[in-house]
Design an enzyme around this catalytic site. Structure first.
Site, PDB file in Angstrom:
ATOM      1  N   HIS A   1       0.803  -1.227   0.000  1.00  0.00           N
ATOM      2  CA  HIS A   1       0.000   0.000   0.000  1.00  0.00           C
ATOM      3  C   HIS A   1       0.836   1.276   0.000  1.00  0.00           C
ATOM      4  O   HIS A   1       0.448   2.262  -0.607  1.00  0.00           O
ATOM      5  CB  HIS A   1      -0.990  -0.004   1.172  1.00  0.00           C
ATOM      6  CG  HIS A   1      -0.353   0.176   2.503  1.00  0.00           C
ATOM      7  ND1 HIS A   1       0.363  -0.821   3.124  1.00  0.00           N
ATOM      8  CD2 HIS A   1      -0.279   1.260   3.325  1.00  0.00           C
ATOM      9  CE1 HIS A   1       0.833  -0.367   4.274  1.00  0.00           C
ATOM     10  NE2 HIS A   1       0.457   0.894   4.422  1.00  0.00           N
ATOM     11  N   ASP A   2       1.993   1.281   0.679  1.00  0.00           N
ATOM     12  CA  ASP A   2       2.795   2.509   0.773  1.00  0.00           C
ATOM     13  C   ASP A   2       4.026   2.489  -0.135  1.00  0.00           C
ATOM     14  O   ASP A   2       4.964   3.263   0.082  1.00  0.00           O
ATOM     15  CB  ASP A   2       3.247   2.732   2.224  1.00  0.00           C
ATOM     16  CG  ASP A   2       2.268   3.616   2.996  1.00  0.00           C
ATOM     17  OD1 ASP A   2       1.427   4.280   2.347  1.00  0.00           O
ATOM     18  OD2 ASP A   2       2.360   3.648   4.241  1.00  0.00           O
TER      19      ASP A   2
ATOM     20  N   LYS B   1       5.937   5.535  -1.289  1.00  0.00           N
ATOM     21  CA  LYS B   1       6.812   6.357  -0.435  1.00  0.00           C
ATOM     22  C   LYS B   1       8.255   6.358  -0.930  1.00  0.00           C
ATOM     23  O   LYS B   1       9.043   7.207  -0.515  1.00  0.00           O
ATOM     24  CB  LYS B   1       6.744   5.876   1.020  1.00  0.00           C
ATOM     25  CG  LYS B   1       5.496   6.359   1.751  1.00  0.00           C
ATOM     26  CD  LYS B   1       5.534   5.974   3.227  1.00  0.00           C
ATOM     27  CE  LYS B   1       4.298   6.487   3.961  1.00  0.00           C
ATOM     28  NZ  LYS B   1       4.216   5.937   5.332  1.00  0.00           N
TER      29      LYS B   1
ATOM     30  N   HIS C   1       2.346  10.033  -2.341  1.00  0.00           N
ATOM     31  CA  HIS C   1       2.769   8.627  -2.304  1.00  0.00           C
ATOM     32  C   HIS C   1       1.674   7.709  -2.839  1.00  0.00           C
ATOM     33  O   HIS C   1       1.943   6.632  -3.341  1.00  0.00           O
ATOM     34  CB  HIS C   1       3.251   8.211  -0.907  1.00  0.00           C
ATOM     35  CG  HIS C   1       2.169   7.888   0.085  1.00  0.00           C
ATOM     36  ND1 HIS C   1       1.483   8.844   0.781  1.00  0.00           N
ATOM     37  CD2 HIS C   1       1.660   6.704   0.517  1.00  0.00           C
ATOM     38  CE1 HIS C   1       0.597   8.274   1.589  1.00  0.00           C
ATOM     39  NE2 HIS C   1       0.686   6.964   1.449  1.00  0.00           N
TER      40      HIS C   1
ATOM     41  N   HIS D   1      -5.805   4.048  -0.493  1.00  0.00           N
ATOM     42  CA  HIS D   1      -5.900   3.717   0.930  1.00  0.00           C
ATOM     43  C   HIS D   1      -6.012   4.938   1.839  1.00  0.00           C
ATOM     44  O   HIS D   1      -6.280   4.795   3.028  1.00  0.00           O
ATOM     45  CB  HIS D   1      -4.745   2.801   1.374  1.00  0.00           C
ATOM     46  CG  HIS D   1      -3.403   3.455   1.390  1.00  0.00           C
ATOM     47  ND1 HIS D   1      -2.654   3.645   0.246  1.00  0.00           N
ATOM     48  CD2 HIS D   1      -2.671   3.974   2.416  1.00  0.00           C
ATOM     49  CE1 HIS D   1      -1.528   4.248   0.571  1.00  0.00           C
ATOM     50  NE2 HIS D   1      -1.511   4.459   1.884  1.00  0.00           N
ATOM     51  N   HIS D   2      -5.847   6.141   1.283  1.00  0.00           N
ATOM     52  CA  HIS D   2      -6.082   7.343   2.094  1.00  0.00           C
ATOM     53  C   HIS D   2      -7.360   8.077   1.704  1.00  0.00           C
ATOM     54  O   HIS D   2      -7.610   9.183   2.175  1.00  0.00           O
ATOM     55  CB  HIS D   2      -4.884   8.300   2.023  1.00  0.00           C
ATOM     56  CG  HIS D   2      -3.694   7.805   2.787  1.00  0.00           C
ATOM     57  ND1 HIS D   2      -3.674   7.686   4.158  1.00  0.00           N
ATOM     58  CD2 HIS D   2      -2.479   7.361   2.362  1.00  0.00           C
ATOM     59  CE1 HIS D   2      -2.501   7.207   4.555  1.00  0.00           C
ATOM     60  NE2 HIS D   2      -1.760   6.993   3.468  1.00  0.00           N
TER      61      HIS D   2
ATOM     62  N   ASP E   1      -4.294  -0.065   8.205  1.00  0.00           N
ATOM     63  CA  ASP E   1      -3.140   0.835   8.176  1.00  0.00           C
ATOM     64  C   ASP E   1      -3.194   1.836   9.327  1.00  0.00           C
ATOM     65  O   ASP E   1      -2.212   2.035  10.037  1.00  0.00           O
ATOM     66  CB  ASP E   1      -3.119   1.571   6.818  1.00  0.00           C
ATOM     67  CG  ASP E   1      -1.931   2.512   6.683  1.00  0.00           C
ATOM     68  OD1 ASP E   1      -0.849   2.182   7.215  1.00  0.00           O
ATOM     69  OD2 ASP E   1      -2.077   3.569   6.047  1.00  0.00           O
TER      70      ASP E   1
HETATM   71  P1  C2E Z   1       1.749   6.621   8.462  1.00  0.00           P
HETATM   72  O1  C2E Z   1       2.641   7.108   9.532  1.00  0.00           O
HETATM   73  O2  C2E Z   1       1.885   5.177   8.076  1.00  0.00           O
HETATM   74  O3  C2E Z   1       0.245   6.871   8.908  1.00  0.00           O
HETATM   75  C1  C2E Z   1      -0.835   6.343   8.198  1.00  0.00           C
HETATM   76  C2  C2E Z   1      -2.130   6.986   8.602  1.00  0.00           C
HETATM   77  O4  C2E Z   1      -2.423   6.665   9.979  1.00  0.00           O
HETATM   78  C3  C2E Z   1      -2.152   8.506   8.544  1.00  0.00           C
HETATM   79  O5  C2E Z   1      -2.434   8.944   7.255  1.00  0.00           O
HETATM   80  C4  C2E Z   1      -3.289   8.821   9.515  1.00  0.00           C
HETATM   81  O6  C2E Z   1      -4.543   8.593   8.895  1.00  0.00           O
HETATM   82  C5  C2E Z   1      -3.124   7.768  10.582  1.00  0.00           C
HETATM   83  N1  C2E Z   1      -2.304   8.330  11.695  1.00  0.00           N
HETATM   84  C6  C2E Z   1      -1.017   8.098  11.941  1.00  0.00           C
HETATM   85  N2  C2E Z   1      -0.630   8.759  13.055  1.00  0.00           N
HETATM   86  C7  C2E Z   1      -1.716   9.410  13.533  1.00  0.00           C
HETATM   87  C8  C2E Z   1      -1.958  10.260  14.672  1.00  0.00           C
HETATM   88  O7  C2E Z   1      -1.086  10.531  15.492  1.00  0.00           O
HETATM   89  N3  C2E Z   1      -3.225  10.740  14.820  1.00  0.00           N
HETATM   90  C9  C2E Z   1      -4.224  10.440  13.931  1.00  0.00           C
HETATM   91  N4  C2E Z   1      -5.446  10.948  14.145  1.00  0.00           N
HETATM   92  N5  C2E Z   1      -4.020   9.654  12.844  1.00  0.00           N
HETATM   93  C10 C2E Z   1      -2.777   9.138  12.651  1.00  0.00           C
HETATM   94  P2  C2E Z   1      -1.997  10.433   6.827  1.00  0.00           P
HETATM   95  O8  C2E Z   1      -2.302  11.400   7.896  1.00  0.00           O
HETATM   96  O9  C2E Z   1      -2.625  10.700   5.493  1.00  0.00           O
HETATM   97  O10 C2E Z   1      -0.441  10.372   6.666  1.00  0.00           O
HETATM   98  C11 C2E Z   1       0.154   9.634   5.621  1.00  0.00           C
HETATM   99  C12 C2E Z   1       1.616   9.491   5.876  1.00  0.00           C
HETATM  100  O11 C2E Z   1       2.209  10.789   5.925  1.00  0.00           O
HETATM  101  C13 C2E Z   1       1.982   8.865   7.220  1.00  0.00           C
HETATM  102  O12 C2E Z   1       1.944   7.449   7.134  1.00  0.00           O
HETATM  103  C14 C2E Z   1       3.379   9.421   7.455  1.00  0.00           C
HETATM  104  O13 C2E Z   1       4.325   8.722   6.678  1.00  0.00           O
HETATM  105  C15 C2E Z   1       3.265  10.814   6.879  1.00  0.00           C
HETATM  106  N6  C2E Z   1       2.956  11.809   7.929  1.00  0.00           N
HETATM  107  C16 C2E Z   1       1.730  12.249   8.307  1.00  0.00           C
HETATM  108  N7  C2E Z   1       1.851  13.201   9.254  1.00  0.00           N
HETATM  109  C17 C2E Z   1       3.175  13.372   9.497  1.00  0.00           C
HETATM  110  C18 C2E Z   1       3.950  14.229  10.377  1.00  0.00           C
HETATM  111  O14 C2E Z   1       3.408  15.036  11.150  1.00  0.00           O
HETATM  112  N8  C2E Z   1       5.303  14.105  10.313  1.00  0.00           N
HETATM  113  C19 C2E Z   1       5.906  13.222   9.460  1.00  0.00           C
HETATM  114  N9  C2E Z   1       7.247  13.146   9.467  1.00  0.00           N
HETATM  115  N10 C2E Z   1       5.218  12.411   8.631  1.00  0.00           N
HETATM  116  C20 C2E Z   1       3.865  12.486   8.638  1.00  0.00           C
HETATM  117 FE    FE Z   2      -0.119   5.561   3.049  1.00  0.00          FE
END
Ligand code: C2E
Ligand code: FE
Ligand code: SIN
Length: 386
Positions: free
Chosen positions: A229-230, A233, A258, A284-285, A313
């Site tokens: 799925h990712d 990236k 991504h 997936h988003h 996810d």
């Molecule tokens: P990921 O870390 O694999 O997170 C996947 C999804 O899990 C996120 O999609 C979000 O829907 C949920 N998620 C993860 N952590 C949290 C959280 O602390 N609170 C909530 N409410 N949901 C959470 P999303 O937001 O579309 O992000 C996609 C990807 O973007 C993430 O994959 C990560 O790789 C990156 N990302 C998102 N926010 C940040 C950030 O603040 N800093 C960094 N370095 N990367 C981020």
């Molecule tokens: Fe993703």
């Protein structure tokens, strides 16, 4: 039973047969199922399915010897089965032992006494013979013309199921391993425990698909497609992906890509597994209420595979530590998932998640990387940056 009732009964059995056969992707299980069903439909005592092995030019079949199953092989052209395979014709005989073509090896091996025998070719959709289908010892009289027609019909249903299962089996070793290793490459940078994370996504997605009542083939598809799925990236710069804190709005716009990159990498694939992986990577988003990315799809516009992986996810992301967030307790993550029911997530997928939550939690607790979905991919392939 009147003739009309008999026909109705038969029709019911056939419809049931079609359903059963199209759902089973495990070849051995499928062959057993077919044999069972045929015994009922044709009121006969035994049924054997012979599969043509084009590499060795042999027909093989599984026979039950007591509790054990043994594989037997006969040369193409030998026995009734061999004649049917080479001629493509149906053979219907009252007493096999009076027919010179009959191969006695099997009866000798099993101690079975074959009397009547009805053998038809198994042909795939393009008309190629992929095996032979035999019914033995009809209960009352010898097999008649009606039975021949029935057997041919059943055989065409069975053939497509068998071919599917064969394709699936040929795919499931080297190709699955390649897919899995590709997924690991993509996640290597931003995951502390890549192999564990991928295994979780894979198992959670399969469990949820099961909870939704999807057929086994779909469950397996999602089990192997979800780790990709990712994959997109790989196209995101380290400075953004590995940024320790919150992302700026522009950086997040970049991350969103991504999904597009992933769909592009996986698009136009031959294999149905990669086609599914493409939908998952691309969607997936997306969110059920239409507020997700990249295309703001809504509800059923989003592939069911993506709706499932999205729940898996987010649950796993919440329960894991990231450079940008600490890990949550599973119970808190579970509440979050339920709170997003009908918003981010498909309500029926959330219900399926709840149904299998016990299993998911077990898998989560197990997260020590001792076992992986693909043998040979172990904890050593994880990156430890704690
Ligand atoms: P990921 O870390 O694999 O997170 C996947 C999804 O899990 C996120 O999609 C979000 O829907 C949920 N998620 C993860 N952590 C949290 C959280 O602390 N609170 C909530 N409410 N949901 C959470 P999303 O937001 O579309 O992000 C996609 C990807 O973007 C993430 O994959 C990560 O790789 C990156 N990302 C998102 N926010 C940040 C950030 O603040 N800093 C960094 N370095 N990367 C981020
Ligand atoms: Fe993703
Ligand atoms: C044959 O195909 O000649 C006999 C096979 C059997 O007994 O099942």
């Amino acid at each position: 039973m009147t003739r009309a009732e008999e026909l109705e009964n038969l029709l019911r059995l056939l419809v049931n047969f079609g359903g059963v056969v199209s759902k089973e992707t495990n070849l051995s299980k499928l062959l057993e199922l077919i044999a069972e069903q045929v015994k009922t439909i044709l009121a006969c005592d035994r049924c054997s399915v012979f599969i043509l092995d084009r590499q060795t030019n042999e027909l093989w079949s599984k026979v039950a010897l007591g509790m054990q199953h043994t594989e037997i092989r006969v040369p193409f052209g030998k026995g009734i089965a061999g004649h049917v395979a080479s001629s493509g014709l149906t053979i219907n005989i009252k007493d096999a032992y009076l027919d010179q073509r009959f191969n006695h090896d099997l009866d000798r091996l099993t101690g079975y006494r074959t009397h009547s025998i009805l053998a038809v070719p198994l042909k795939n959709v393009s008309g190629h013979i992929i095996g032979v289908f035999e019914a033995m010892n009809k209960k009352s009289a010898p097999f008649n013309v009606d039975d021949e027609g029935l057997m041919q019909l059943i055989s065409s249903l069975a053939a497509s199921g068998i071919e599917n299962a064969q394709l699936y089996e040929s795919l499931s070793k080297s190709q699955l391993e390649t897919i899995y290793r590709l997924a690991i490459t993509a996640e290597y940078r931003d995951q502390q425990d890549t192999a564990i994370h991928l295994r979780h996504i894979s198992e959670y997605s399969a469990l949820i698909a099961q909870g939704l009542g999807l057929p086994e083939r779909e469950v397996e598809n999602i089990r192997y497609a979800s780790p990709l799925h990712d994959i997109g990236k790989v196209g995101i710069a380290d400075a953004i992906l590995l940024k320790p804190g919150k992302l700026t709005a522009e950086e997040f716009e970049e991350i969103k890509k991504h999904t597009l990159y992933g769909a592009k990498i996986l698009c136009n694939a031959e294999s149905s597994l990669l086609q599914i992986a493409c939908k998952v990577a691309g969607s997936h988003h997306e969110k059920f209420d239409g507020t997700g990315y990249p295309a703001r799809l809504k509800a059923e516009q989003i592939s069911v595979y993506a709706r499932i992986v999205s729940v898996a996810d987010v649950f796993d992301a919440l329960c894991s530590q990231r450079v940008y967030k600490p890990k949550w307790e599973p119970q808190k993550a579970r509440e979050y998932i339920n709170g997003e029911k009908g918003k981010a997530f498909d309500p029926s997928v959330v219900e399926a998640f709840e149904k299998v939550y016990g299993e998911i939690l077990k898998m989560h607790a197990l997260g020590d990387g001792k076992t992986t979905i693909i043998p040979g991919i172990t904890k050593e392939m994880n990156r430890h940056t704690y």
